[in-house]
Design a protein around this motif. Structure first.
Motif, PDB file in Angstrom:
ATOM      1  N   ASP A  70      40.644  38.380  44.663  1.00 60.50           N
ATOM      2  CA  ASP A  70      41.124  38.049  46.000  1.00 60.50           C
ATOM      3  C   ASP A  70      42.537  37.494  45.912  1.00 60.50           C
ATOM      4  N   LYS A  77      46.087  42.923  41.470  1.00 63.47           N
ATOM      5  CA  LYS A  77      44.620  43.066  41.479  1.00 63.47           C
ATOM      6  C   LYS A  77      44.177  44.383  40.826  1.00 63.47           C
ATOM      7  N   ASN A 140      36.953  44.673  51.716  1.00 65.86           N
ATOM      8  CA  ASN A 140      36.793  44.080  53.047  1.00 65.86           C
ATOM      9  C   ASN A 140      37.165  45.047  54.177  1.00 65.86           C
ATOM     10  N   THR A 179      38.310  44.465  44.998  1.00 64.46           N
ATOM     11  CA  THR A 179      39.625  43.902  45.321  1.00 64.46           C
ATOM     12  C   THR A 179      39.743  43.785  46.832  1.00 64.46           C
ATOM     13  N   MET A 180      40.527  42.817  47.270  1.00 63.23           N
ATOM     14  CA  MET A 180      40.687  42.658  48.717  1.00 63.23           C
ATOM     15  C   MET A 180      41.967  41.899  49.049  1.00 63.23           C
ATOM     16  N   ASN A 181      42.578  42.226  50.175  1.00 59.23           N
ATOM     17  CA  ASN A 181      43.631  41.423  50.794  1.00 59.23           C
ATOM     18  C   ASN A 181      43.314  41.301  52.254  1.00 59.23           C
ATOM     19  N   TYR A 182      43.853  40.257  52.839  1.00 56.33           N
ATOM     20  CA  TYR A 182      43.696  40.076  54.281  1.00 56.33           C
ATOM     21  C   TYR A 182      44.987  40.453  54.982  1.00 56.33           C
ATOM     22  N   VAL A 200      34.229  35.070  42.367  1.00 54.57           N
ATOM     23  CA  VAL A 200      35.499  35.324  43.046  1.00 54.57           C
ATOM     24  C   VAL A 200      36.656  34.745  42.234  1.00 54.57           C
ATOM     25  N   ARG A 202      40.563  34.042  42.293  1.00 54.10           N
ATOM     26  CA  ARG A 202      41.730  33.944  43.174  1.00 54.10           C
ATOM     27  C   ARG A 202      42.976  34.311  42.380  1.00 54.10           C
TER      28      ARG A 202
END
Length: 310
Positions: A70, A77, A140, A179-182, A200, A202
């Motif tokens: 994350d 990532k 996500n 993997t994720m990004n907001y 998780v 970071r």
């Protein structure tokens, strides 16, 4: 490219715990890879630099856990995910969770072949049976049908139900790396049930020193003073994006490295950086801000002969 056989030396150079490196060596010896899938073992073009993150991710995998990386854009990532596949010597399958990904895409579907109905195996099925690493990109963005599959494969029972073919157990070496990004269109909060199935990690922003190390590794002929300026330019763009002055469009690490590659091919420094970074800003005000940052750091009319050793 970095072969998987070189990865353990790289981890030692990064200062990763010898206990962790030794356990990775044992993991590789213990779980054989079929000849047909050896070509799926990643040979990463770039390395991820960061001892602490390597230790966290590797320890979780050795403990039998799946991991979720994350962090914001340009934190490495996907580079780390590929590096883990190479370090552990496991074949990998990449799944990007765009809008049309459904259960059949992930697990498989019936197909007609040689006069008979056969299962066309999806990437999740292949990861499960081969003991591979499944890299679940932008997890996500997964829609509800895909989430139902993910909840099942990431469950502690380590089984997957294949409609019409019964239940299969996941190979002992199977791991999943999400993997994720907001902040991108289509992303949403990861629900509690999914998050509980991961350890998780970071991902921090890349430090100036690690970025210099990456550029030096990729472009050993670039003079140290220009390696420093490229790293500082990237960090200043990151700071501007974090403060909300510009978007993250120009914060493109792949774009920076590609720009330096263009410089080595003879393109002027300014034009190369425009192609790789500046031109990704479609707002004229934002584009000018990035151009101004670039002008302060690096004269745009420099050539390859100026920035590289003879």
């Amino acid at each position: 490219m970095v072969c998987s056989t070189d990865m353990l030396d790289f981890l030692r150079e990064e200062g990763v715990s010898e206990k962790i490196v030794s356990e990775i060596e044992y993991f590789r010896r213990h779980y054989a890879v079929s000849d047909s899938e050896k070509s799926r073992i990643c040979e990463p073009q770039f390395q991820y630099y960061g001892k602490d993150i390597w230790e966290q991710a590797a320890a979780a995998i050795l403990a039998g856990e799946n991991i979720l990386l994350d962090g914001p854009k340009a934190t490495g990532k996907n580079v780390l995910a590929q590096g883990l596949s190479a370090a552990f010597g496991r074949p990998s399958w990449d799944v990007s969770f765009y809008i049309n990904i459904d259960a059949e895409t992930l697990i498989g579907a019936d197909t007609f072949e040689d006069g008979a109905v056969k299962l066309r195996k999806g990437p999740i099925f292949r990861v499960a049976e081969e003991g591979g690493f499944g890299i679940l990109d932008e997890i996500n963005m997964a829609k509800n049908e895909s989430l139902a599959v993910l909840h099942e494969i990431l469950d502690f029972r380590r089984q997957i139900d294949v409609p019409g073919y019964g239940r299969i157990a996941l190979h002992e070496a199977t791991r999943f790396i999400g993997t994720m990004n907001y902040g991108y269109a289509g992303t949403r909060e990861v629900n509690e049930a999914l998050a509980s199935r991961f350890m998780v990690v970071r991902m921090p922003v890349i430090s100036i020193s690690n970025l210099e190390k990456l550029i030096k590794t990729q472009f050993p002929n670039v003079k140290p003073e220009y390696i420093k300026q490229f790293a500082l330019l990237f960090d200043e763009i990151r700071q501007k994006s974090e403060s909300g002055e510009i978007s993250t469009k120009a914060l493109d690490l792949r774009g920076l490295l590609a720009s330096i590659r263009l410089m080595e091919r003879g393109l002027k420094v300014g034009k190369a950086l425009e192609l790789g970074m500046v031109n990704k800003c479609f707002d004229s005000y934002e584009r000018q801000l990035v151009l101004d940052l670039m002008a302060v750091r690096i004269p745009g009319n420099l050539s390859a002969e100026d920035i590289c050793h003879g």
